[in-house]
Design a protein around this motif. Structure first.
Motif: not given
Ligand SMILES: Nc1ncnc2c1ncn2[C@@H]1O[C@H](COP(=O)(O)OP(=O)(O)OP(=O)(O)O)[C@@H](O)[C@H]1O
Length: 406
Positions: A17, A47, A49, A92, A95, A114-115, A189
């Motif tokens: 992702a 993705v 959005h 989320r 996605r 990538g969390h 966040r």
């Molecule tokens: N637009 C995107 N397309 C692909 N992967 C994404 C996208 N946004 C986030 N991700 C994936 O999710 C990981 C976490 O991203 P981000 O911290 O922005 O989301 P988050 O809001 O913390 O996610 P969650 O709501 O699921 O906790 C990124 O490192 C990536 O791997």
């Protein structure tokens, strides 16, 4: 972590992702090196959005990075209306749905996400302030059902602080996208991120213990799950809670976990002595002195459950979140057996009589254009292959699938 969770060889691609942000860029670089060493194919998924004017340009930048690394790339888009309330949660969910569906289409069973350790700290702060944002785990089934059936998420960077990742990228001369929404104080966040100091101690153990009790849950003769009632009585309250919640969701085919109050009430009955009939998360739960059974509550049709699904030749379709049906020809429709059992062929009617009565109305049948009805669980004829998803879903949700499936 990749060695520990992933198959060293195999024809399936690994999905990544890739948002273009620093965390997922570092992830893509590390995954690319690993995949190259092991001869595994990677698929970067981005993705869009459609929430920011720059998002198309970001997707193009992601495509260019993937091309530079020689990684296959697919752009996905969240089309359609966006909700006025709860946008981060809706984004989320969309996605995860898009990522899971794309991974499955490509044959991938794992999506790398990538969390980081910072994300866990931020989510902890948000949850303390009342948010229901899920705590990202190192390894978990895709939260998207049924799109994510059989798909797992791996977060290799979950123990690493974001600042360390950024230093590593800068030392390699890599640049990344900074989404302004990450600093927009209207989002919980972003506020949590702002308030997080560089010295905050990372949170330990990113995974709850697997729910071993789920191994004692058997698949029913045609559908549903069952477990010895003594096993539920002897388990700790916490374990019994987890099991009943998961078994009900899986047998019910939905994706909403039951509310705490309803779960507490049903569990108290199940751990008592009297026979039980109850409904939870779309499942009908029955218990006698020996056994607890989790079946689909066919009365849910009134609430929009068990809806018909049109089948197309050779395209697996999920009906009611419980069965995957693959038709060998067009023009068939999957429906609930309720009200149609008299139209089954005689041999199937006799076979049906051997199944527990409460399970029958929620079983799938296939109806063709002439109105002929057949239940693919009872006969091979009718040109439909059927597979119950319930037990595999339970095992995955219980944390008992700990590595990439073959
Ligand atoms: N637009 C995107 N397309 C692909 N992967 C994404 C996208 N946004 C986030 N991700 C994936 O999710 C990981 C976490 O991203 P981000 O911290 O922005 O989301 P988050 O809001 O913390 O996610 P969650 O709501 O699921 O906790 C990124 O490192 C990536 O791997």
């Amino acid at each position: 972590m990749l060695d520990e969770r992933l198959l060293a060889a195999g024809p399936r691609p690994l999905a990544v992702a890739f948002s273009g942000g620093g965390d997922s860029l570092a992830l893509l670089l590390a995954a690319e090196a690993w995949a190259r060493r092991h001869g595994r194919e990677l698929l970067a998924l981005t993705v869009d959005h459609r929430l920011q004017p720059q998002s198309r340009a970001w997707t193009e930048a992601c495509a260019a990075t993937a091309a530079r690394l020689g990684v296959r790339f697919e752009a996905l888009a969240w089309e359609g209306e966006k909700p006025a309330q709860g946008l981060p949660a809706a984004a989320r969910a969309a996605r995860h749905r898009l990522l899971a569906a794309a991974a499955r289409r490509a044959g991938a069973r794992v999506i790398l996400i990538g969390h980081t350790a910072d994300d866990r700290l931020e989510v902890k702060a948000m949850r303390q302030a009342g948010s229901t944002t899920p705590d990202p785990r190192v390894w978990s089934p895709s939260p998207s059902w049924p799109e994510g059936r059989g798909v797992f998420l791996l977060r290799p960077l979950i123990g690493v602080r974001r600042a360390a990742i950024r230093r590593w990228l800068s030392a390699r001369g890599e640049g990344w996208i900074d989404d302004p929404a990450n600093d927009d104080p209207r989002f919980a966040r972003a506020r949590a991120r702002r308030d997080l100091g560089p010295d905050a101690a990372p949170i330990g153990a990113a995974a709850p213990a697997p729910l071993e009790l789920a191994r004692h849950c058997r698949a029913g003769p045609s559908d549903g799950l069952s477990i010895a009632r003594t096993a539920l009585r002897q388990a700790s309250l916490e374990t019994a809670h987890r099991l009943v919640a998961l078994a009900a969701v899986c047998a019910g085919g939905g994706d909403r976990t039951p509310g705490r109050g309803a779960l507490d009430r049903v569990l108290a009955l199940l751990r008592g002595d009297a026979d039980v009939t109850a409904t939870l998360a779309g499942a009908r739960i029955e218990a006698d002195g020996r056994e607890v059974r989790f079946l689909r509550e066919a009365g849910e049709t009134a609430r929009g459950g068990l809806s018909p699904v049109a089948l197309r030749a050779d395209e697996p379709a999920v009906w009611d979140g419980r069965f995957e049906l693959t038709a060998t020809r067009d023009g068939l429709e999957a429906r609930a057996l309720a009200g149609l059992s008299r139209r089954l062929p005689d041999a199937q009617r006799r076979a049906l009589a051997a199944l527990p009565a409460p399970a029958r109305p929620g079983l799938p049948v296939v109806v063709d254009a002439s109105g002929a009805v057949s239940c693919p669980l009872l006969a091979d004829e009718g040109g439909v292959i059927v597979r119950s998803l319930v037990q595999d879903r339970l095992l995955a949700a219980a944390g008992l699938v700990e590595r990439e499936p073959g």
